[in-house]
Design a protein around this motif. Structure first.
Motif, PDB file in Angstrom:
ATOM      1  N   LYS A  12       0.830  -1.206   0.000  1.00 57.28           N
ATOM      2  CA  LYS A  12       0.000   0.000   0.000  1.00 57.28           C
ATOM      3  C   LYS A  12       0.864   1.257   0.000  1.00 57.28           C
ATOM      4  CE  LYS A  12      -3.988   2.142   0.587  1.00 57.28           C
ATOM      5  NZ  LYS A  12      -5.127   2.014  -0.297  1.00 57.28           N
ATOM      6  N   LEU A  13       1.894   1.285   0.821  1.00 60.91           N
ATOM      7  CA  LEU A  13       2.786   2.447   0.866  1.00 60.91           C
ATOM      8  C   LEU A  13       3.497   2.659  -0.460  1.00 60.91           C
ATOM      9  CD1 LEU A  13       4.251   2.045   4.441  1.00 60.91           C
ATOM     10  CD2 LEU A  13       2.974   4.019   3.595  1.00 60.91           C
ATOM     11  N   GLU A  14       3.943   1.574  -1.073  1.00 63.37           N
ATOM     12  CA  GLU A  14       4.621   1.690  -2.370  1.00 63.37           C
ATOM     13  C   GLU A  14       3.681   2.262  -3.429  1.00 63.37           C
ATOM     14  OE1 GLU A  14       6.063  -2.322  -2.789  1.00 63.37           O
ATOM     15  OE2 GLU A  14       8.008  -1.804  -1.903  1.00 63.37           O
ATOM     16  N   ARG A  15       2.428   1.822  -3.414  1.00 60.63           N
ATOM     17  CA  ARG A  15       1.450   2.366  -4.377  1.00 60.63           C
ATOM     18  C   ARG A  15       1.199   3.838  -4.113  1.00 60.63           C
ATOM     19  NH1 ARG A  15      -1.646  -2.402  -3.301  1.00 60.63           N
ATOM     20  NH2 ARG A  15      -3.174  -1.106  -2.222  1.00 60.63           N
ATOM     21  N   ARG A  16       1.039   4.193  -2.855  1.00 58.89           N
ATOM     22  CA  ARG A  16       0.794   5.601  -2.517  1.00 58.89           C
ATOM     23  C   ARG A  16       1.994   6.472  -2.894  1.00 58.89           C
ATOM     24  NH1 ARG A  16      -3.313   6.850   1.496  1.00 58.89           N
ATOM     25  NH2 ARG A  16      -5.054   5.529   0.883  1.00 58.89           N
ATOM     26  N   LEU A  17       3.178   5.951  -2.654  1.00 55.49           N
ATOM     27  CA  LEU A  17       4.390   6.696  -2.996  1.00 55.49           C
ATOM     28  C   LEU A  17       4.475   6.904  -4.504  1.00 55.49           C
ATOM     29  CD1 LEU A  17       6.922   8.022  -1.891  1.00 55.49           C
ATOM     30  CD2 LEU A  17       8.046   5.806  -1.980  1.00 55.49           C
ATOM     31  N   ALA A  18       4.128   5.893  -5.268  1.00 52.64           N
ATOM     32  CA  ALA A  18       4.157   6.007  -6.729  1.00 52.64           C
ATOM     33  C   ALA A  18       3.196   7.091  -7.214  1.00 52.64           C
ATOM     34  CB  ALA A  18       3.814   4.666  -7.362  1.00 52.64           C
ATOM     35  N   VAL A  19       2.054   7.218  -6.568  1.00 52.60           N
ATOM     36  CA  VAL A  19       1.077   8.238  -6.962  1.00 52.60           C
ATOM     37  C   VAL A  19       1.634   9.634  -6.728  1.00 52.60           C
ATOM     38  CG1 VAL A  19      -1.176   9.241  -6.361  1.00 52.60           C
ATOM     39  CG2 VAL A  19      -0.945   6.769  -6.648  1.00 52.60           C
ATOM     40  N   THR A  20       2.370   9.810  -5.657  1.00 50.06           N
ATOM     41  CA  THR A  20       2.896  11.149  -5.342  1.00 50.06           C
ATOM     42  C   THR A  20       3.884  11.636  -6.393  1.00 50.06           C
ATOM     43  OG1 THR A  20       4.698  10.322  -3.946  1.00 50.06           O
ATOM     44  CG2 THR A  20       2.591  10.815  -2.861  1.00 50.06           C
ATOM     45  N   THR A  21       4.508  10.727  -7.121  1.00 50.58           N
ATOM     46  CA  THR A  21       5.459  11.152  -8.161  1.00 50.58           C
ATOM     47  C   THR A  21       4.767  11.869  -9.313  1.00 50.58           C
ATOM     48  OG1 THR A  21       5.368   9.038  -9.332  1.00 50.58           O
ATOM     49  CG2 THR A  21       7.061   9.282  -7.613  1.00 50.58           C
ATOM     50  N   HIS A  22       3.453  11.692  -9.448  1.00 49.12           N
ATOM     51  CA  HIS A  22       2.697  12.375 -10.503  1.00 49.12           C
ATOM     52  C   HIS A  22       2.400  13.823 -10.154  1.00 49.12           C
ATOM     53  CE1 HIS A  22       2.216   8.615 -12.608  1.00 49.12           C
ATOM     54  NE2 HIS A  22       1.637   8.062 -11.553  1.00 49.12           N
ATOM     55  N   PHE A  36       5.500   8.566   3.589  1.00 55.22           N
ATOM     56  CA  PHE A  36       5.465   7.194   3.063  1.00 55.22           C
ATOM     57  C   PHE A  36       6.868   6.585   3.044  1.00 55.22           C
ATOM     58  CE2 PHE A  36       1.647   8.681   0.352  1.00 55.22           C
ATOM     59  CZ  PHE A  36       0.793   8.576   1.430  1.00 55.22           C
ATOM     60  N   LYS A  37       7.871   7.383   2.704  1.00 57.01           N
ATOM     61  CA  LYS A  37       9.255   6.886   2.684  1.00 57.01           C
ATOM     62  C   LYS A  37       9.720   6.489   4.085  1.00 57.01           C
ATOM     63  CE  LYS A  37      10.770   9.461  -1.377  1.00 57.01           C
ATOM     64  NZ  LYS A  37      11.599  10.582  -1.873  1.00 57.01           N
ATOM     65  N   ILE A  38       9.365   7.295   5.065  1.00 57.86           N
ATOM     66  CA  ILE A  38       9.738   6.978   6.453  1.00 57.86           C
ATOM     67  C   ILE A  38       9.043   5.693   6.895  1.00 57.86           C
ATOM     68  CG2 ILE A  38       9.518   7.729   8.862  1.00 57.86           C
ATOM     69  CD1 ILE A  38       9.848  10.646   7.732  1.00 57.86           C
ATOM     70  N   ALA A  39       7.757   5.580   6.613  1.00 54.22           N
ATOM     71  CA  ALA A  39       7.015   4.374   6.998  1.00 54.22           C
ATOM     72  C   ALA A  39       7.589   3.141   6.302  1.00 54.22           C
ATOM     73  CB  ALA A  39       5.535   4.543   6.665  1.00 54.22           C
ATOM     74  N   LEU A  40       7.943   3.262   5.024  1.00 54.77           N
ATOM     75  CA  LEU A  40       8.553   2.140   4.301  1.00 54.77           C
ATOM     76  C   LEU A  40       9.892   1.751   4.914  1.00 54.77           C
ATOM     77  CD1 LEU A  40       7.826   2.790   0.526  1.00 54.77           C
ATOM     78  CD2 LEU A  40       7.357   0.698   1.792  1.00 54.77           C
ATOM     79  N   ALA A  41      10.677   2.749   5.281  1.00 58.90           N
ATOM     80  CA  ALA A  41      11.985   2.469   5.884  1.00 58.90           C
ATOM     81  C   ALA A  41      11.813   1.705   7.197  1.00 58.90           C
ATOM     82  CB  ALA A  41      12.751   3.776   6.119  1.00 58.90           C
ATOM     83  N   VAL A  42      10.820   2.075   7.973  1.00 59.43           N
ATOM     84  CA  VAL A  42      10.575   1.391   9.242  1.00 59.43           C
ATOM     85  C   VAL A  42      10.120  -0.047   8.998  1.00 59.43           C
ATOM     86  CG1 VAL A  42       9.070   1.347  11.274  1.00 59.43           C
ATOM     87  CG2 VAL A  42      10.116   3.496  10.543  1.00 59.43           C
ATOM     88  N   LEU A  43       9.204  -0.226   8.061  1.00 56.61           N
ATOM     89  CA  LEU A  43       8.659  -1.563   7.804  1.00 56.61           C
ATOM     90  C   LEU A  43       9.652  -2.518   7.151  1.00 56.61           C
ATOM     91  CD1 LEU A  43       5.064  -0.644   6.616  1.00 56.61           C
ATOM     92  CD2 LEU A  43       5.680  -1.925   8.667  1.00 56.61           C
ATOM     93  N   THR A  44      10.633  -1.970   6.442  1.00 58.02           N
ATOM     94  CA  THR A  44      11.584  -2.826   5.729  1.00 58.02           C
ATOM     95  C   THR A  44      12.957  -2.862   6.386  1.00 58.02           C
ATOM     96  OG1 THR A  44      12.172  -1.008   4.232  1.00 58.02           O
ATOM     97  CG2 THR A  44      10.414  -2.493   3.512  1.00 58.02           C
ATOM     98  N   ALA A  45      13.090  -2.221   7.522  1.00 57.41           N
ATOM     99  CA  ALA A  45      14.386  -2.156   8.209  1.00 57.41           C
ATOM    100  C   ALA A  45      14.832  -3.527   8.694  1.00 57.41           C
ATOM    101  CB  ALA A  45      14.305  -1.189   9.389  1.00 57.41           C
ATOM    102  N   LYS A  46      16.110  -3.747   8.634  1.00 53.45           N
ATOM    103  CA  LYS A  46      16.730  -4.942   9.205  1.00 53.45           C
ATOM    104  C   LYS A  46      17.202  -4.586  10.617  1.00 53.45           C
ATOM    105  CE  LYS A  46      16.675  -7.279   5.313  1.00 53.45           C
ATOM    106  NZ  LYS A  46      15.300  -7.461   4.948  1.00 53.45           N
ATOM    107  N   PRO A  47      17.181  -5.536  11.531  1.00 52.71           N
ATOM    108  CA  PRO A  47      17.653  -5.233  12.888  1.00 52.71           C
ATOM    109  C   PRO A  47      19.096  -4.727  12.879  1.00 52.71           C
ATOM    110  CG  PRO A  47      16.561  -7.359  12.847  1.00 52.71           C
ATOM    111  CD  PRO A  47      16.712  -6.918  11.418  1.00 52.71           C
ATOM    112  N   PHE A  48      19.332  -3.711  13.675  1.00 52.02           N
ATOM    113  CA  PHE A  48      20.663  -3.151  13.853  1.00 52.02           C
ATOM    114  C   PHE A  48      21.492  -4.067  14.748  1.00 52.02           C
ATOM    115  CE2 PHE A  48      23.146  -0.244  16.713  1.00 52.02           C
ATOM    116  CZ  PHE A  48      24.136   0.063  15.811  1.00 52.02           C
ATOM    117  N   MET A  49      20.836  -4.577  15.781  1.00 56.55           N
ATOM    118  CA  MET A  49      21.428  -5.532  16.717  1.00 56.55           C
ATOM    119  C   MET A  49      20.297  -6.115  17.541  1.00 56.55           C
ATOM    120  SD  MET A  49      23.183  -3.346  19.842  1.00 56.55           S
ATOM    121  CE  MET A  49      24.073  -2.143  18.915  1.00 56.55           C
ATOM    122  N   TYR A  50      20.644  -6.938  18.493  1.00 56.91           N
ATOM    123  CA  TYR A  50      19.642  -7.564  19.361  1.00 56.91           C
ATOM    124  C   TYR A  50      19.965  -7.220  20.804  1.00 56.91           C
ATOM    125  CZ  TYR A  50      18.464 -10.078  15.161  1.00 56.91           C
ATOM    126  OH  TYR A  50      18.089 -10.371  13.882  1.00 56.91           O
TER     127      TYR A  50
END
Length: 110
Positions: A12-22, A36-50
């Motif tokens: 959903k975020l990727e679709r919304r982000l694509a619309v904003t480019t128009h 949307f970019k911040i939300a995507l970064a959070v959702l796709t982030a890899k753990p920094f450490m444990y």
């Protein structure tokens, strides 16, 4: 309330982000794009450490409380849980109050 999978939210975020480019000249669309970019970064982030969280959900600080591998910390958590309940929790069930948790870096905002 509906529950959505992480994958559904990312899509959903990727679709919304694509619309904003128009709408590169529309300030509101560009503001949405940054959100949307911040939300995507959070959702796709890899753990920094444990790290280890204590029974109250607070960080556990000790000599071996963070690491790059969750498996290594799990040994420490097992020992902490054994010590916390003397080897046996209520009704003979081992305690699992201490847990390994993934730690993330938030995206930097300029």
């Amino acid at each position: 309330m509906n529950k959505f999978t992480k994958e559904q939210l990312i899509e959903k975020l990727e679709r919304r982000l694509a619309v904003t480019t128009h709408y590169p000249d529309v300030e509101e669309a560009q503001l949405d794009a940054q959100i949307f970019k911040i939300a995507l970064a959070v959702l796709t982030a890899k753990p920094f450490m444990y790290g280890i969280t204590d029974p109250d959900g607070d960080p556990h600080f000790d000599e071996e409380c963070v690491g790059s591998d969750a498996g290594i910390l799990q040994d420490e958590v097992d020992c902490l849980n054994d010590e916390a309940c003397g080897g046996d929790g209520p009704r003979g069930v081992e305690s699992d109050e201490y847990r390994v948790v993934a730690l993330y870096r938030l995206p930097e905002i300029e």
